[in-house]
Design an enzyme around this catalytic site. Structure first.
Site, PDB file in Angstrom:
ATOM      1  N   GLN A  12      11.472  43.907 -15.795  1.00 15.20           N
ATOM      2  CA  GLN A  12      12.045  43.374 -17.044  1.00 15.20           C
ATOM      3  C   GLN A  12      12.701  42.002 -16.838  1.00 15.20           C
ATOM      4  N   ASP A  13      13.609  41.928 -15.875  1.00 16.91           N
ATOM      5  CA  ASP A  13      14.351  40.681 -15.680  1.00 16.91           C
ATOM      6  C   ASP A  13      13.454  39.578 -15.130  1.00 16.91           C
ATOM      7  N   LEU A  57       9.524  43.705  -0.109  1.00 17.90           N
ATOM      8  CA  LEU A  57      10.890  43.547   0.416  1.00 17.90           C
ATOM      9  C   LEU A  57      11.104  44.292   1.726  1.00 17.90           C
ATOM     10  N   LEU A  78      15.393  39.927  -7.335  1.00 16.06           N
ATOM     11  CA  LEU A  78      15.485  40.945  -8.390  1.00 16.06           C
ATOM     12  C   LEU A  78      14.767  42.236  -8.001  1.00 16.06           C
ATOM     13  N   SER A  82      14.963  50.597  -8.990  1.00 14.76           N
ATOM     14  CA  SER A  82      16.110  50.384  -9.876  1.00 14.76           C
ATOM     15  C   SER A  82      16.456  51.574 -10.766  1.00 14.76           C
ATOM     16  N   SER A 127      24.919  45.311  -9.252  1.00 15.33           N
ATOM     17  CA  SER A 127      24.896  46.181 -10.438  1.00 15.33           C
ATOM     18  C   SER A 127      26.242  46.815 -10.735  1.00 15.33           C
ATOM     19  N   GLU A 129      26.495  49.713 -11.563  1.00 16.68           N
ATOM     20  CA  GLU A 129      26.399  51.062 -10.990  1.00 16.68           C
ATOM     21  C   GLU A 129      27.258  51.166  -9.718  1.00 16.68           C
ATOM     22  N   TYR A 151      21.272  54.942  -5.280  1.00 18.19           N
ATOM     23  CA  TYR A 151      21.007  53.588  -5.772  1.00 18.19           C
ATOM     24  C   TYR A 151      22.292  52.754  -5.729  1.00 18.19           C
ATOM     25  N   LYS A 155      23.074  49.372  -3.572  1.00 14.62           N
ATOM     26  CA  LYS A 155      23.468  48.088  -4.186  1.00 14.62           C
ATOM     27  C   LYS A 155      24.775  47.562  -3.565  1.00 14.62           C
TER      28      LYS A 155
HETATM   29  P1  NAP Z   1      12.775  46.751 -12.945  1.00 15.24           P
HETATM   30  O1  NAP Z   1      12.185  46.456 -14.276  1.00 15.24           O
HETATM   31  O2  NAP Z   1      12.790  48.162 -12.464  1.00 15.24           O
HETATM   32  O3  NAP Z   1      11.998  45.851 -11.866  1.00 15.24           O
HETATM   33  C1  NAP Z   1      12.122  46.088 -10.495  1.00 15.24           C
HETATM   34  C2  NAP Z   1      11.188  45.155  -9.767  1.00 15.24           C
HETATM   35  O4  NAP Z   1      11.300  45.375  -8.364  1.00 15.24           O
HETATM   36  C3  NAP Z   1       9.694  45.352 -10.122  1.00 15.24           C
HETATM   37  O5  NAP Z   1       9.080  44.102 -10.255  1.00 15.24           O
HETATM   38  C4  NAP Z   1       9.160  46.088  -8.896  1.00 15.24           C
HETATM   39  O6  NAP Z   1       7.802  45.867  -8.644  1.00 15.24           O
HETATM   40  C5  NAP Z   1       9.992  45.413  -7.804  1.00 15.24           C
HETATM   41  N1  NAP Z   1       9.960  46.157  -6.547  1.00 15.24           N
HETATM   42  C6  NAP Z   1      10.130  47.495  -6.357  1.00 15.24           C
HETATM   43  N2  NAP Z   1       9.975  47.791  -5.052  1.00 15.24           N
HETATM   44  C7  NAP Z   1       9.690  46.624  -4.402  1.00 15.24           C
HETATM   45  C8  NAP Z   1       9.406  46.309  -3.055  1.00 15.24           C
HETATM   46  N3  NAP Z   1       9.373  47.236  -2.098  1.00 15.24           N
HETATM   47  N4  NAP Z   1       9.163  45.020  -2.749  1.00 15.24           N
HETATM   48  C9  NAP Z   1       9.163  44.050  -3.704  1.00 15.24           C
HETATM   49  N5  NAP Z   1       9.423  44.313  -5.007  1.00 15.24           N
HETATM   50  C10 NAP Z   1       9.679  45.585  -5.355  1.00 15.24           C
HETATM   51  O7  NAP Z   1      14.271  46.217 -12.857  1.00 15.24           O
HETATM   52  P2  NAP Z   1      15.041  45.171 -13.804  1.00 15.24           P
HETATM   53  O8  NAP Z   1      15.681  45.934 -14.911  1.00 15.24           O
HETATM   54  O9  NAP Z   1      14.177  44.025 -14.076  1.00 15.24           O
HETATM   55  O10 NAP Z   1      16.240  44.752 -12.837  1.00 15.24           O
HETATM   56  C11 NAP Z   1      16.104  43.657 -11.934  1.00 15.24           C
HETATM   57  C12 NAP Z   1      17.109  43.804 -10.806  1.00 15.24           C
HETATM   58  O11 NAP Z   1      18.423  43.866 -11.344  1.00 15.24           O
HETATM   59  C13 NAP Z   1      16.962  45.081  -9.981  1.00 15.24           C
HETATM   60  O12 NAP Z   1      17.347  44.766  -8.668  1.00 15.24           O
HETATM   61  C14 NAP Z   1      17.969  46.030 -10.589  1.00 15.24           C
HETATM   62  O13 NAP Z   1      18.381  47.000  -9.650  1.00 15.24           O
HETATM   63  C15 NAP Z   1      19.074  45.069 -10.951  1.00 15.24           C
HETATM   64  N6  NAP Z   1      19.925  45.445 -12.081  1.00 15.24           N
HETATM   65  C16 NAP Z   1      19.369  45.771 -13.277  1.00 15.24           C
HETATM   66  C17 NAP Z   1      20.191  46.063 -14.347  1.00 15.24           C
HETATM   67  C18 NAP Z   1      19.622  46.410 -15.701  1.00 15.24           C
HETATM   68  O14 NAP Z   1      20.380  46.930 -16.541  1.00 15.24           O
HETATM   69  N7  NAP Z   1      18.364  46.102 -15.968  1.00 15.24           N
HETATM   70  C19 NAP Z   1      21.586  46.017 -14.191  1.00 15.24           C
HETATM   71  C20 NAP Z   1      22.100  45.663 -12.948  1.00 15.24           C
HETATM   72  C21 NAP Z   1      21.269  45.355 -11.895  1.00 15.24           C
HETATM   73  P3  NAP Z   1       6.650  46.815  -9.291  1.00 15.24           P
HETATM   74  O15 NAP Z   1       6.431  46.263 -10.657  1.00 15.24           O
HETATM   75  O16 NAP Z   1       5.508  46.638  -8.383  1.00 15.24           O
HETATM   76  O17 NAP Z   1       7.196  48.204  -9.319  1.00 15.24           O
HETATM   77  O1  G4F Z   2      19.181  54.110 -18.842  1.00 20.75           O
HETATM   78  P1  G4F Z   2      19.695  54.730 -17.600  1.00 20.75           P
HETATM   79  O2  G4F Z   2      18.713  55.436 -16.751  1.00 20.75           O
HETATM   80  O3  G4F Z   2      20.454  53.565 -16.820  1.00 20.75           O
HETATM   81  P2  G4F Z   2      21.557  53.573 -15.653  1.00 20.75           P
HETATM   82  O4  G4F Z   2      21.544  54.821 -14.879  1.00 20.75           O
HETATM   83  O5  G4F Z   2      22.853  53.174 -16.265  1.00 20.75           O
HETATM   84  O6  G4F Z   2      21.009  52.418 -14.700  1.00 20.75           O
HETATM   85  C1  G4F Z   2      20.589  51.160 -15.214  1.00 20.75           C
HETATM   86  O7  G4F Z   2      21.699  50.307 -15.299  1.00 20.75           O
HETATM   87  C2  G4F Z   2      22.310  49.985 -14.024  1.00 20.75           C
HETATM   88  C3  G4F Z   2      23.503  49.069 -14.322  1.00 20.75           C
HETATM   89  O8  G4F Z   2      24.651  49.856 -14.524  1.00 20.75           O
HETATM   90  C4  G4F Z   2      21.267  49.291 -13.175  1.00 20.75           C
HETATM   91  F1  G4F Z   2      21.827  48.897 -11.999  1.00 20.75           F
HETATM   92  C5  G4F Z   2      20.110  50.243 -12.934  1.00 20.75           C
HETATM   93  O9  G4F Z   2      19.098  49.571 -12.168  1.00 20.75           O
HETATM   94  C6  G4F Z   2      19.512  50.617 -14.283  1.00 20.75           C
HETATM   95  O10 G4F Z   2      18.935  49.466 -14.855  1.00 20.75           O
HETATM   96  O11 G4F Z   2      20.857  55.771 -17.948  1.00 20.75           O
HETATM   97  C7  G4F Z   2      21.974  55.407 -18.739  1.00 20.75           C
HETATM   98  C8  G4F Z   2      22.780  56.648 -19.092  1.00 20.75           C
HETATM   99  C9  G4F Z   2      23.087  57.538 -17.877  1.00 20.75           C
HETATM  100  O12 G4F Z   2      24.424  57.936 -17.928  1.00 20.75           O
HETATM  101  C10 G4F Z   2      22.191  58.734 -18.067  1.00 20.75           C
HETATM  102  O13 G4F Z   2      22.710  59.950 -17.543  1.00 20.75           O
HETATM  103  O14 G4F Z   2      22.006  57.448 -19.985  1.00 20.75           O
HETATM  104  C11 G4F Z   2      22.109  58.801 -19.594  1.00 20.75           C
HETATM  105  N1  G4F Z   2      20.946  59.542 -20.069  1.00 20.75           N
HETATM  106  C12 G4F Z   2      21.001  60.598 -20.939  1.00 20.75           C
HETATM  107  N2  G4F Z   2      19.793  61.092 -21.125  1.00 20.75           N
HETATM  108  C13 G4F Z   2      19.667  59.362 -19.710  1.00 20.75           C
HETATM  109  C14 G4F Z   2      18.923  60.340 -20.380  1.00 20.75           C
HETATM  110  N3  G4F Z   2      19.081  58.442 -18.898  1.00 20.75           N
HETATM  111  C15 G4F Z   2      17.738  58.493 -18.757  1.00 20.75           C
HETATM  112  N4  G4F Z   2      17.140  57.574 -17.986  1.00 20.75           N
HETATM  113  N5  G4F Z   2      16.979  59.454 -19.376  1.00 20.75           N
HETATM  114  C16 G4F Z   2      17.526  60.406 -20.199  1.00 20.75           C
HETATM  115  O15 G4F Z   2      16.821  61.266 -20.741  1.00 20.75           O
END
Ligand code: NAP
Ligand code: G4F
Length: 327
Positions: A12-13, A57, A78, A82, A127, A129, A151, A155
């Site tokens: 996504q990012d 990675l 990124l 995740s 994160s 998290e 996770y 992080k």
């Molecule tokens: P995402 O959609 O799950 O994307 C994760 C990316 O990492 C994908 O491109 C995936 O590739 C790649 N990846 C997984 N394993 C890998 C490996 N072994 N080597 C190289 N690349 C690999 O995550 P996102 O939401 O864009 O988030 C981007 C970053 O921000 C992540 O590090 C996540 O933990 C962090 N983050 C996200 C949030 C959020 O709310 N979105 C908040 C805080 C931090 P594939 O497509 O091949 O699977």
């Molecule tokens: O959408 P989630 O899976 O996101 P979560 O666990 O907050 O993690 C995301 O945000 C983090 C930043 O704080 C990132 F670092 C991480 O990579 C990722 O992007 O769950 C959000 C909340 C949780 O409390 C979960 O228990 O939603 C609750 N939830 C309730 N029902 C559910 C569900 N989550 C998922 N995925 N699926 C459910 O059915």
């Protein structure tokens, strides 16, 4: 032309950041893993200007090769496993990618930079998290970390390793402690997209029910497009640093359901939603809400998209996609 190298470019990012940097006139290189990654096609269609390099990675030599090939001014790390729920079942793999992968990326950067450590700036995707069992509300850059999932623990390792490379080698290394950010590009395993997709399908009569876990969990949800701008701003500072990026508002999963169903004209959403213990987690992060004062004052960053607009944006995008599938 400024050059950027992005791991996680298929996520996504990675999508929003690539778009932003291309608009700014950057040359963008993205690392893609696997020998036949199905997401390459989407990337090549949507963002054909992104130059794809292969690597992983977990393979430091592939990172060094990619850095030598792209010669970036900015490195955005990124890539990660995740999905928090997945990390309990796959704790070792999560540690290898999401923790050790950061060290590999930092070390590859140090080797690539050689005698001139200032030649590349590094961004680590930390994160909220990491705050886990929160020790302070709202959470800031100095709040004690108490991760509650493999996770989250991974992080924390990446976060401190990034700080360590900054302090040990003088690297321009920044850690963005980003709170949850969502968009129509969010993977359907995450709760916001799981709901927007189901609500669209229920509204169109394709699906009737939606099974979820904890509806009381609270998150500080922002829009991914706003958050990648904060990443870029961090790397434009004279020095690296750590920044909380958040909206400062928290909402429950229930609130998200309320707005999403209301948007498609369904008032009695409870008859469609069921709780399934399979979606409960071994340890939950109950409440996340961030204080982004430092980012506001130092980076001049502020979120633009509000919670209800974000929910509606995601439902509208899924309605459009589902209608296209129906033909
Ligand atoms: P995402 O959609 O799950 O994307 C994760 C990316 O990492 C994908 O491109 C995936 O590739 C790649 N990846 C997984 N394993 C890998 C490996 N072994 N080597 C190289 N690349 C690999 O995550 P996102 O939401 O864009 O988030 C981007 C970053 O921000 C992540 O590090 C996540 O933990 C962090 N983050 C996200 C949030 C959020 O709310 N979105 C908040 C805080 C931090 P594939 O497509 O091949 O699977
Ligand atoms: O959408 P989630 O899976 O996101 P979560 O666990 O907050 O993690 C995301 O945000 C983090 C930043 O704080 C990132 F670092 C991480 O990579 C990722 O992007 O769950 C959000 C909340 C949780 O409390 C979960 O228990 O939603 C609750 N939830 C309730 N029902 C559910 C569900 N989550 C998922 N995925 N699926 C459910 O059915």
């Amino acid at each position: 032309m400024t050059r950027a190298f992005i791991t996680g470019v298929t996520g996504q990012d990675g999508y929003y950041l690539s778009k932003l940097l291309l608009e700014k006139g950057y040359e963008v290189f993205g690392l893609v893993r696997g020998q036949n990654n199905p997401k390459i096609e989407f990337l090549q269609t949507e963002l054909p200007e992104v130059k794809i390099l292969t690597g992983d990675l977990m393979d430091t030599s592939s990172l060094i090769r990619a850095l030598n090939a792209s010669e970036p001014d900015e490195f955005y790390n990124l890539g990660a496993i995740s999905f928090v729920a997945y990390s309990w079942e796959n704790a070792s793999l999560t540690t290898d990618v999401t923790a050790k992968g950061v060290l590999n990326a930092l070390e590859a950067t140090r080797i690539y930079a050689g005698d001139d450590i200032s030649k590349v700036k590094f961004y680590q995707a930390s994160s909220s998290e990491m705050f886990g069992k929160v020790q302070q509300v709202p959470q800031t850059e100095s709040t004690l970390l108490w991760p509650r999932s493999p996770y989250g623990v991974a992080k924390v390792f990446g976060h401190y390793m990034t700080i360590n490379y900054r302090e040990s080698y003088g690297m321009h290394a920044s850690s963005g402690v980003l709170f949850n950010h969502e968009s129509p590009m969010r993977g359907p395993e995450f709760v916001t997209r799981k709901i927007s997709l189901a609500v669209a399908r229920i509204a169109l009569g394709i699906q009737d029910t939606l099974s979820l876990g904890n509806l009381d969990a609270q998150r500080d949800w922002g829009f991914a497009g706003d958050y990648v701008d904060a990443m870029w701003r961090m790397l434009q500072q004279p020095e690296g640093g750590d920044y909380v990026i958040s909206t400062g508002q928290t909402h429950s999963v229930r609130d998200y359901l309320e707005v999403a169903f209301e948007h498609v004209g369904i008032a009695d959403w409870k008859k469609h939603v069921f709780q399934d213990p399979a979606f409960l987690r071994p340890a939950e992060v109950d409440l996340l809400v961030g204080d982004a004062t430092k980012a506001r004052s130092t980076l001049g960053w502020a979120p633009k998209v509000e919670f209800a607009d974000l929910v509606r944006m995601m439902v509208d995008a899924d309605l459009q996609r589902q209608r296209a599938l129906l033909g």
